[in-house]
Design an enzyme around this catalytic site. Structure first.
Site, short mmCIF file in Angstrom:
data_model
loop_
_atom_site.label_atom_id
_atom_site.label_comp_id
_atom_site.label_asym_id
_atom_site.label_seq_id
_atom_site.Cartn_x
_atom_site.Cartn_y
_atom_site.Cartn_z
N THR A 1 22.51 74.71 1.20
CA THR A 1 23.43 75.31 1.92
C THR A 1 24.48 74.21 2.90
O THR A 1 25.18 73.78 2.51
CB THR A 1 22.67 76.51 2.69
N ASN B 1 28.76 75.65 13.07
CA ASN B 1 28.02 77.10 13.22
C ASN B 1 29.20 77.98 13.77
O ASN B 1 29.00 79.33 13.76
CB ASN B 1 26.88 77.03 14.41
N THR C 1 14.72 79.07 8.41
CA THR C 1 15.67 78.84 7.13
C THR C 1 15.51 77.50 6.52
O THR C 1 16.14 76.52 6.30
CB THR C 1 17.22 78.67 7.82
N THR D 1 33.33 82.43 8.89
CA THR D 1 34.76 82.95 8.62
C THR D 1 35.54 81.96 7.95
O THR D 1 35.25 80.64 7.52
CB THR D 1 35.35 82.90 10.32
N LYS E 1 14.85 72.62 1.53
CA LYS E 1 16.29 72.81 2.13
C LYS E 1 16.08 73.19 3.56
O LYS E 1 15.20 73.89 3.76
CB LYS E 1 17.33 73.79 1.21
N GLU F 1 21.95 70.03 11.37
CA GLU F 1 23.52 70.34 11.31
C GLU F 1 24.18 69.38 12.50
O GLU F 1 23.96 69.57 13.44
CB GLU F 1 23.71 71.84 11.65
#
Lengths: 409, 409
Positions: B159, B404, B196, B409, B185, B282
Site C-alpha cells: 500500500t 498521512n 496493518t 484525499t 506488507k 511511513e
C-alpha cells in the site's frame, strides 16, 4: 450559611494576581539557550497560605518536583519560584542541591521561611542549572513584584509556548467575593498526568489546606489530565494552588457548602488553561475535542477518547482536513474499551460519518470544509452503556516535527 | 533422529515460492484508487497444507480477518488470496459476504475447496469492496500462477510501502533440506499485535498443524509484534503460515527436535520481514532499534522499549540527529517499568550519553554524526535486574505527516 446553589463564575483579568493579596513578576535572567526573553517568575502571597500540589507520575522526577513535593507536605506556602530554559531533571544529587539553593535564594530575597517556597523548572533535561544566573534572576524578580504582575510571570514560564496562558474568575458567595486566577505553560509533551505542564493557581478564598487539596485534585483530574498533545509526559510537571484567605470569610473546610462555588471557579480556570495548552500544542493548526459517550463505563470512555486523541493517524487526518472516520474506528477498536463493532457512531466536525459501525453517505467536501476551523469535535457514541469522557488535543502537523527535531540543536 | 544442534539458516531467493510446491502471482485489478499497480495476489500450495494464523487484536476486526480466522480453525489451507487498495473493514454484514465471495471465487478459479482458502485485505477502511474487479483479478491471478511468482505477489500487496518485502532461508536437517520463505506488507500503523501488517509464510517442511501453530505464534511474538511505527494498530492484520511437506521427511510434531531448526528458520524470516517493515515506516529516514537490558523483568523491558520507541519526541529527535537522551529518560520514567532514577544508562548510536541517571560528558557533534546512518541503536541499561527486550521502529519525519495527511484525499 450563604446560598451557594446559584452562582456563575465571572471572568476577570489579572491571572495569578487577580486574587487579593498576591503579587508576581517575571524577569530575564539569561537561563535560556541564547538568553532572550523572560525566564524567572515569582508568585508571592501576602501571608503564609493554605496550599496543595499535584505532581508528575513520571518515575524520573526532576529535582524541583522532589523538593516541592516535600515542601508541600504541611500544606502551607507563601511563594513559588519558577525558571524556564532548564528543567533541572536527570541532574542527580547536585540537581537537588541546586533546587534547594533556588528555594533558599527566594526565601532570602523575600524574607520568608525557606519551608514556604515551592520550586518549579522547565526546559532542557540533563544539564545543570546555571545557579548564578538563576539567583540573580530571583533577586531581580523580587524587586519587580507587583500586584499587577500576573501577565509578566505568565510570560516568563513559557518554553515552546506561542502565547502566555492566564485567566481568572470571580464568584460571589454570600457577602464575600472570591477570586481564583491561574497561569500555565505547556505545549509539547502534554498528556494526562500533566506532562511538561506547569500550572499555578491562586485564590483569596479562605480554604483550609485539606479543602485546597481536595478541590485541586478534583479539578486537575477533569482538566489538566484530560489534555494530550503527543502522549509524552514529562519529568517536571506540577500544578500548585495557594489560598491566602485575603478576601475574608470564615475558613472553608471540606464538606462546607461554600467549597462548591470555589471548586467550580477553580475548575473553570483549570479547564480554560488546559484548553489553551491543547490549542497551543506544538505545531497545532486546530484544537481537537474528542468526546466519547455511550461507553460501558467512564473509564472505558476515557480509554477510547485518549486512544483516539493520541493516534498519530487521526491527528494527521485532522491536519489534512480529512474526515477519515476509519482511523477513528481503528483507534476505538484497539483502545481496549468494550466495542460493539455493529453499533458505534462517529461524527466529525458535526457531520455523521459512520453509524452501526459502517460508513453512512455524507458530503466529504462539506465535512472537510467544516474541519477547516480553529476547533474540531470528534464525537463517538459507542451505544453500549452510559460512560462518557472528553479529551482535548490538537492536530499533528509539519511544524510539530520541525519544532521537535530542532529543539535542542 | 538427525543432529539438529548445529544448523544455520542460509538465505535463498524466491520469497513465498522459495519452498517446493508453492506458486504465486500478482496482478493489477484496478481496485486501488487511481487504479495503478498490482493489487491482487495469490499464494497456492500443491496440496492441502498444515496451516496456522495470528490475527489482529483490534476489536473492530475487518471482514477478511473474521472469515480467515474461521477458516483456519481446522488448521488446513491450500491457498491465500490478498487484495490491496480496500481493507473491507467497517463494512458490516455485506463486507462479510464480500469476503466470502472473494474466498469462493478463488476456490473456483483454482479448483480447490472453499474451506481451504484464506482471505486478506488492506487499504481504505469503510468502503465496500469492488467485488467485480476483485473477482476478475482473481481469475487473472490464477492464470498467472508461477513457481517463481513470489516477487510478483509481494509487489501486489503493497500500500504505502516503498519497497516489496520478501525473504527466504534454507536449513538442512538430516537428509532433508527445508525452506521457509515469506512476504509482508506494512509501513504505517504498525505496532505490536501487527497493525496493518500482512505477513505470509510458506514452508515445505512437513509440519503438523499444531507444530505450525506453535512455531508461528512464537516467531510472531518475537518479531512482527516487536515492530512499532506510530503506535496505531489496524483492523486487518494477520500472519499466515502454510506448511505443505513437499520437501519430504516424516511429519514434525510439537516436541520433535527437528522442529527447532524450522522454528529458527521461521524466526529468521519473520525477523527480517519485521525489520523491513520498520525500515519502511511511513516517511522513515532512519531505522531505529531500541534495546533495553537490566530491567526488573522481560515484560518491564518490553514496556520501556515500546514507550521509548513510540515516543514522538524521541522519534523526532532521531530525525533531527539530536542525541537527546533526556527524552529517552523521560519516556523511560513514564513507561510504568520499574526505574531507579540514579542508575540507568543510555547510549545513542553507540555513544554513552547518560550514566547513573545523569548526563555524562560526550561529544555532541560526533554523536549527531553517528546518528546520520541508515540505522540507529538506542540502548538503555536499567541496572535493576536481568530483563531485556528489543523493539524496532523508525524516526518521525515531515514525510509521515505528508503521507498521512494526504492519504485519502
Amino acid at each position: 450559611v450563604a446560598d451557594v446553589t446559584d452562582f456563575a463564575p465571572t471572568s476577570v483579568p489579572g491571572g495569578v494576581t487577580a486574587a487579593r493579596g498576591f503579587s508576581a513578576s517575571g524577569v530575564a535572567a539569561g537561563i535560556r539557550n541564547g538568553g532572550a526573553g523572560k525566564d524567572v517568575a515569582l508568585i508571592v502571597a501576602d501571608r503564609p497560605s493554605a496550599a496543595a500540589g499535584v505532581f508528575t507520575t513520571n518515575k524520573v522526577a526532576a529535582a524541583p518536583v522532589v523538593v516541592s513535593r516535600e515542601t508541600l507536605v504541611p500544606g502551607v506556602l507563601q511563594a513559588i519560584v519558577v525558571n524556564a530554559g532548564n528543567a533541572n531533571a536527570c541532574t542527580g544529587w547536585r540537581g537537588l542541591e541546586d533546587a534547594r539553593a533556588m528555594q533558599a535564594a527566594t526565601a532570602e530575597a523575600l524574607g520568608v521561611f525557606t519551608e514556604l517556597v515551592a520550586v518549579a523548572s522547565t526546559g532542557v533535561i540533563g544539564v545543570r542549572l546555571p545557579l548564578g544566573l538563576v539567583e540573580s534572576g530571583i533577586s531581580d524578580a523580587a524587586a519587580e513584584l507587583d500586584t499587577n504582575g500576573g501577565a509578566s510571570a505568565a510570560e516568563a514560564i513559557m518554553t515552546t509556548d506561542t502565547f502566555a496562558k492566564e485567566c481568572a474568575v470571580r464568584v460571589v458567595v454570600g457577602e464575600h467575593t472570591w477570586t481564583v486566577g491561574g497561569m500555565a505553560k505547556g505545549s509539547g509533551m502534554i498528556r494526562p498526568n500533566m506532562a511538561t505542564m506547569l500550572g499555578f493557581i491562586t485564590t483569596d478564598a479562605p480554604l483550609t489546606a485539606t479543602a485546597a487539596e481536595e478541590v485541586l485534585r478534583a479539578a486537575v483530574g477533569r482538566t489538566f489530565n484530560r489534555v494530550t498533545v503527543d502522549g509524552d509526559t514529562s519529568t517536571n510537571d506540577m500544578v500548585l494552588l495557594m489560598a491566602n484567605g485575603a478576601a475574608g470569610g470564615e475558613s472553608v473546610e471540606v464538606g462546607d457548602p461554600r467549597l462548591e462555588p470555589v471548586a467550580a471557579a477553580l475548575e473553570t480556570v483549570a479547564a480554560e488553561l488546559a484548553r489553551m495548552i491543547a490549542r497551543d500544542g506544538e505545531g497545532a493548526t486546530t484544537f481537537v475535542e474528542v468526546t466519547v459517550t455511550g461507553a460501558a463505563s467512564d473509564s472505558d470512555a476515557e480509554l477510547a477518547a485518549f486512544t483516539i486523541a493520541e493516534s498519530p493517524l487521526v491527528k494527521t487526518a485532522v491536519f489534512g482536513r480529512d474526515p477519515n472516520w476509519g482511523r477513528v474506528a481503528m483507534a476505538l477498536g484497539r483502545s481496549g474499551a468494550q466495542v460493539d463493532p455493529d453499533r458505534f457512531e462517529i461524527a466529525v466536525a458535526g457531520v455523521l460519518t459512520c453509524a452501526d459501525g459502517q460508513a453512512v453517505d455524507f458530503d466529504e467536501t462539506a465535512a472537510s470544509a467544516a474541519m477547516d476551523a480553529p476547533g474540531v469535535v470528534i464525537a463517538v457514541d459507542m451505544h453500549v452503556g452510559d460512560g462518557e469522557a472528553t479529551v482535548w488535543t490538537c492536530d499533528l502537523s509539519y511544524d510539530y516535527i520541525r519544532i521537535n527535531a530542532e529543539y535542542r540543536t
